[in-house]
Design an enzyme around this catalytic site. Structure first.
Site, mmCIF file in Angstrom:
data_model
loop_
_atom_site.group_PDB
_atom_site.id
_atom_site.type_symbol
_atom_site.label_atom_id
_atom_site.label_comp_id
_atom_site.label_asym_id
_atom_site.label_seq_id
_atom_site.Cartn_x
_atom_site.Cartn_y
_atom_site.Cartn_z
ATOM 1 N N GLN A 1 -4.147 -2.011 -6.383
ATOM 2 C CA GLN A 1 -3.943 -0.851 -7.263
ATOM 3 C C GLN A 1 -5.217 -0.561 -8.050
ATOM 4 O O GLN A 1 -5.768 -1.450 -8.703
ATOM 5 C CB GLN A 1 -2.759 -1.144 -8.211
ATOM 6 N N ASP B 1 -4.133 1.706 2.039
ATOM 7 C CA ASP B 1 -4.531 2.868 1.246
ATOM 8 C C ASP B 1 -5.565 3.732 1.978
ATOM 9 O O ASP B 1 -5.873 4.836 1.538
ATOM 10 C CB ASP B 1 -5.149 2.399 -0.081
ATOM 11 N N LYS C 1 6.095 1.738 -5.883
ATOM 12 C CA LYS C 1 5.737 1.340 -4.518
ATOM 13 C C LYS C 1 6.633 0.201 -4.042
ATOM 14 O O LYS C 1 7.127 0.204 -2.916
ATOM 15 C CB LYS C 1 4.253 0.937 -4.469
#
Ligand code: NDP
Length: 289
Positions: free
Chosen positions: A98, A121, A54
């Site tokens: 994460q 997200d 990422k």
């Protein structure tokens, strides 16, 4: 006749290139540098690989990434404090925590603490609700990547039978919502579904997200189906494979994504896209989403 292989790596690279050009313009015209905070708690090796991917994609596109790598011993309170600081930081347009978080941390509370306007997200209940009611802002990255792959492969879900394997909050449920919004007739199957193979055989479009290596066999698939394989499974020999038996599926399907090189790279590209779109919204430069 063999099916087409949908090259997620190339499609993701093309999207990153488009984003790189857009980010260059945002910087030169508006002095805006989109920024993503990447929060990693603990030492999970798979998470470390994802986070590096990422951060690398952000660097390639010209998005600033702010890494916050915290020890395993971090408490829910400490993580909430960090999210609170990132929420107020004008250089941060997207916050990514994460998953999975270490066992001691209250994941639901953490996801709720991310301001919906910076939820890169798309996991905050407000963003989930907006997706479900048909006015999405931040879309979850993997399902959005699946839809992008279908579009680039020239597949319009309208009027088609779509079968989604898996009902998780991060893949199965949201991809089913997106296929429904794209006018497919959607069936969601899961571990308690009776006669999985018969259900899957109805699918003109099959999206597999179960995390079981090669669960979907070639004779489960309708001839001419389009298959998007989200699964990432590590075999005993260290190789990766999907949830679909690729070699058996290839002669049956119209098109299929490989693992690796299918959905994985798309997920990361969509995260960067979410960050760029978030930066535009937060700066009042709302562009096409
Ligand atoms: P989860 O484990 O959260 O969900 C798996 C789903 O599959 C559940 O709904 C479960 O059913 C169902 N399932 C499990 N076993 C079977 C079975 N034998 N038959 C039918 N259904 C079954 O997984 P995720 O959604 O998080 O991830 C799915 C896969 O996608 C994993 O391999 C993961 O690594 C991969 N992934 C890939 C990403 C990418 O970027 N390419 C991103 C995210 C995930 P039930 O609900 O009944 O338990």
């Amino acid at each position: 006749m063999m099916g087409r292989i949908i090259d997620g790596k190339a499609i993701a690279a093309e999207l990153r290139e488009e984003l790189r050009r857009e980010v260059g313009e945002l910087r030169s015209r508006h002095g805006l540098v989109p920024g993503l905070a990447v929060v990693l708690v603990g030492e999970d090796p798979a998470s470390q690989v994802y986070v590096r991917g990422k951060e690398r994609a952000c660097a390639e596109v010209g998005v600033a990434s702010f890494g916050h790598h915290l020890p395993e011993s971090t408490t829910t309170g400490e993580l909430l404090d960090l999210i609170g600081r990132l929420a107020c930081d004008p250089a941060v347009h997207g916050i990514l925590v994460q998953l999975p978080l270490p066992a001691g941390i209250d994941e639901a509370q953490v996801l709720l603490a991310i301001p919906p306007g910076k939820d890169a997200d798309g996991f905050h209940p407000l963003n989930v609700g907006q997706l479900a009611t048909g006015s999405p802002t931040f879309r979850p990255c993997t399902p959005w990547g699946v839809m992008h792959l279908l579009r680039k492969a020239g597949v319009d879900p309208k009027g088609k039978e779509a079968v989604v394997l898996g009902r998780s909050n991060i893949v199965g449920k949201p991809v089913a919502m997106m296929l429904l919004a794209a006018h497919a007739t959607v069936t969601i199957v899961h571990s308690r579904t009776a006669d999985l193979a018969a259900q899957v055989r109805r699918g003109d479009i099959v999206v597999a997200a179960v995390g079981r290596p090669r669960l979907v066999r070639g004779d489960w698939l309708k001839r001419g189906a389009v298959v998007i394989d989200v699964g990432i499974n590590r075999l005993a020999d260290g190789k990766l494979c999907g949830d679909v038996h690729f070699e058996e599926a290839l002669p049956v399907v119209e098109a299929i994504t490989p693992v690796p090189g299918g959905v994985g790279p798309m997920t990361i590209a969509m995260l960067v896209k979410n960050t760029v779109e978030g930066a535009k919204r937060q700066s009042g430069l709302v562009g096409p989403v």
